[in-house]
Structure formats: structure tokens, C-alpha cells
Design an enzyme around this catalytic site. Structure first.
Site, PDB file in Angstrom:
ATOM      1  NE  ARG A  38     -80.564  26.080 -20.477  1.00  0.00           N
ATOM      2  CZ  ARG A  38     -81.169  25.135 -21.187  1.00  0.00           C
ATOM      3  NH1 ARG A  38     -81.058  25.116 -22.493  1.00  0.00           N
ATOM      4  NH2 ARG A  38     -81.860  24.199 -20.583  1.00  0.00           N
ATOM      5  N   GLY A 375     -84.808  18.997 -18.394  1.00  0.00           N
ATOM      6  CA  GLY A 375     -84.762  17.535 -18.543  1.00  0.00           C
ATOM      7  C   GLY A 375     -83.778  16.907 -17.568  1.00  0.00           C
TER       8      GLY A 375
END
Ligand code: AMP
Length: 395
Positions: A38, A375
């Protein structure tokens, strides 16, 4: 993409607040970063801003400190890793708003990078508190959202802050929306969605939405149990969501009406207990013994999934095929991962556990796009608007 991006605006000498998603996995005992994907994924945006001569102010959350200062969740190690990757200093503050943050921003020069402290040390962040949003916005002239992984949340740093600053997408955000958007809106066919993971209930909306788009729907993992039960198979002591048998039947029915080829496991690795070392064996799906539970797809299933995927030109995968955390029950996921990595197709991994499996297997370079947001990519594939994207300026 129909949103303005960081490449559409002038940022030289500007104070640019960039929301990034540095919510990375840390080793529980050592606190060390176990996967820096990330951080790496945000480098294009940060490097672009540095090259433009902007003053780059980075803001992120990490973990779940629940509104309290939590020493183990400070962004120190993240700042160090970012600094190594950028090859330049990254200054840090021990707060994300207030005097210390404001002073640090004042001292910045063109091309400098500053990392604010964990946003979620303040409960106001998740509450999307107007005053907290304003305090964050005061630090900058422009806002860039590069935190795709947090775009499904309407928080102060993803939504509130855009009330006060011109807001555009970062390059990671643009890339994520580009890949997922193309898969949904204009996929090269045949298009397969592979879904796994623990529960049907988490992915029911996704299944319903994606049904309209795909040619193949491939279901494995714990969620396949509920479908197998709905078809009348004995699933032994496997986890089954009895209250979702009806939804599973609706999906099975829709697939046959819509001409979607829906594939379920035909064999499975079953175990006596849900443990790492449990006694286990491979059985046809028709022969799951009472008191045994399905913890992985079997080799025949993996081969059949592979055969169908070989026909596909677009593949989106979300959810492991078995209990990947236990090596004995990781073979199905591993096998599927290596099949997908070999495809001559646009391949997208929907983040979360599946992305971690790909990283662990060293297959990252063989996948077209690995989403940084589990998500958020689920919400997107469900056909929902992401609040953090909606508030960005239209082109
Ligand atoms: P998700 O976050 O929905 O992608 O689910 C991932 C989780 O599903 C992992 O923790 C897996 O251990 C779990 N999982 C996958 N297959 C099974 C299974 N057959 N039985 C129980 N849990 C499973």
C-alpha cells in the site's frame, strides 16, 4: 474516469493534503511491516507532487485505535519505509491537526514531504466531524484523495475535508477506478468472477450485482458450502449459513436463467476440526462425511476452475478458496492463484486476504491489477457509489 486528477491541477508551491491508505499489516509481536504494497502503490502520486514542487502533506489511518492515542499504531515505521522508497526525507508529526501539525507545515519547502500522525487517534475522524474536517483542511490549499482503500467510508479525511478544499483524485485512485470500472462497464469477454472467502452474507449483494455482468461465476471457499447445502449435498459439520440458503437458491436460479455458468466445488479437502494440524482427506463433494468440515477445494475442482478460466479474457477474484492461513488447506488458493497468474487476460484481485495470498506466493508481477482496497473494491463491484469518490471534482 470522470473525475479531475492530480495531473489536471497546478500544484507547484501549493500545500497539498493527500489522503493515503497506509493501513498496512504489522507483525503482532515485532511491530514490523509485513507487506508494504500500500505504501509502494502511492509512490506515483507522491513523486509527481514532489517533481511539481508541491508541499506534500500525507494523512492516513492505521489499525483501529478507536479514537485514542495508541503507541503501537503511530505512523513512525511507515514514515521510515516511505522515506527509503522515495529516497528522500519524510518528516513526521506526532499529531495530525493543531499547533504541531500547523507549525510543521509552515516550515515546509517546495518538494518536501510530511507525514501526519494516525488520523484515527481522533474519534472525530470516523465521525466525519465538521470541526475536525476544517482543522485538517486548514493545513492545505488543495486535497488529493489517493486512499482507494478508505473511499467506501464517509470520514472527515475522505469526505468532510472536501467541503473546504478543491478535491481531486490521486493516481492510485485513478488506476483502481480505471481497472474496476473497465471490468464492470466494458469487459473483454468471456468475463469470470471468482468468489471465495468465509461467508455468503458478506458477498450476497456482490453476487446479485455481478450476475448481470459475468459469463462465469466461480464459487469456492467457505461460502460455497451454503450453495452446496442449497443444492441438497451433505456438508457435514462445515460452516453453513442456514439463513442464506434461500439467497443461494435465488442466485443459482438467476444464473441458469441468465445463461451464467455457475461453478461450485466437485471435490473438497475435509477435516475433523478447524485446526492447523487437523486430520484431513480429499473426498468427492457427494461424499462429505458427517462430522467432517470442508476447509478447501479439492484438486479436481481446482483443475476444472482452471480449465474454464483459460477461456476468459477478464477475471476478477475476491476471496480465498479455503482456509489459506493453515498450510494444509492453502493448496486450492495457491493452485487458483498460479492459474490466474498464467492467464492471457486482464486479471484483477479484489484486495484483502486474496491480495495477501498473491503477495505471499510472489505472483504480484503476473497480475494486471491488485486492488489496495478489499472493502472498497467489494462496494464498487456491488455497483455502489463510493462516498470518497463522489465528492471529488468532476472533469
Ligand atoms: P474473506 O475475508 O471474505 O475473503 O474471507 C477470507 C477468509 O475466509 C479466510 O480467513 C479464510 O480462512 C476463510 N475461509 C475460506 N474458506 C473457508 C472454509 N472452507 N471454511 C471456513 N473458512 C474459510
Amino acid at each position: 474516469m470522470d473525475k479531475e486528477t492530480v495531473r489536471d491541477i497546478q500544484t507547484k508551491d501549493k500545500r497539498v493534503l493527500v489522503r493515503v491508505d497506509f493501513n498496512i499489516p504489522l507483525d503482532k509481536s515485532t511491530g514490523e511491516i509485513t507487506d508494504d504494497s500500500r505504501i509502494r502503490a502511492t509512490l506515483p502520486t507522491i513523486e509527481h507532487l514532489v517533481n511539481q514542487g508541491a508541499r506534500t502533506i500525507l494523512a492516513s489511518h492505521l489499525g483501529r485505535p478507536e479514537g485514542r492515542v495508541t503507541e503501537e499504531l503511530r505512523l513512525g515505521p511507515v514514515g521510515e519505509r516511505l522515506s527509503q522508497l522515495l529516497g528522500r526525507p519524510v518528516r513526521r508529526t506526532r499529531d495530525c491537526v493543531g499547533n504541531e501539525a500547523e507549525k510543521a507545515v509552515k516550515e515546509m519547502e517546495e518538494g518536501d514531504v510530511l507525514l501526519l500522525e494516525n488520523l484515527r487517534f481522533y474519534p472525530e475522524e470516523e465521525e466525519n466531524d465538521p470541526q475536525f474536517s476544517k482543522s485538517l483542511a486548514q493545513l492545505a490549499d488543495v486535497y488529493v484523495d489517493d486512499a482507494f482503500g478508505a473511499a467506501h467510508r464517509a470520514h472527515a479525511s475522505t469526505v468532510g475535508v472536501t467541503q473546504h478544499l478543491p478535491a481531486v483524485a490521486g493516481m492510485l485512485m485513478e488506476k483502481e477506478l480505471g481497472f474496476l470500472g473497465k471490468a464492470l462497464a466494458n469487459p473483454e469477454r468471456p468475463f469470470a468472477m471468482v468468489v471465495g472467502g468465509a461467508k455468503v452474507s458478506d458477498k450476497i449483494v456482490l453476487l446479485e450485482n455481478i450476475m448481470k455482468e459475468v459469463d462465469f461465476l466461480i464459487i469456492g471457499g467457505g461460502m460455497a458450502n451454503t450453495f452446496l447445502k442449497a443444492q441438497g449435498y451433505n456438508t457435514g459439520s462445515s460452516k453453513v449459513e442456514l439463513d442464506h440458503l434461500g439467497s443461494a437458491r435465488v442466485i443459482l436460479d438467476k444464473a441458469s436463467k441468465n445463461g451464467v455458468q455457475l461453478l461450485l466445488p466437485t471435490d473438497a479437502v475435509v477435516a475433523k476440526e478447524f485446526t492447523r494440524e487437523s486430520e484431513h482427506k480429499t473426498v468427492p463433494i457427494t461424499d462429505v462425511p458427517d462430522d467432517w468440515m470442508i476447509l478447501d477445494i479439492g484438486p479436481e475442482t481446482a483443475a476444472r476452475f482452471n480449465e474454464e478460466l483459460n477461456k476468459c479474457k477478464t477475471v476478477v477474484w475476491n476471496g480465498t478458496m479455503g482456509v489459506f492461513e493453515f498450510p494444509t488447506f492453502a493448496e486450492g488458493t495457491k493452485s487458483l492463484a498460479s492459474s490466474i497468474a498464467k492467464l492471457d487476460a486482464m486479471t484483477i484481485i479484489g484486495g484483502g486476504d486474496t491480495a495477501e495470498a498473491i503477495v505471499e506466493l510472489g505472483l504480484t508481477d503476473h497480475i494486471s491489477h491488485i486492488s489496495t482496497g478489499g472493502g472498497a473494491s467489494l462496494r464498487f463491484l456491488e455497483g455502489k457509489t463510493l462516498p470518497g469518490v463522489e465528492v471529488l471534482l468532476d472533469k
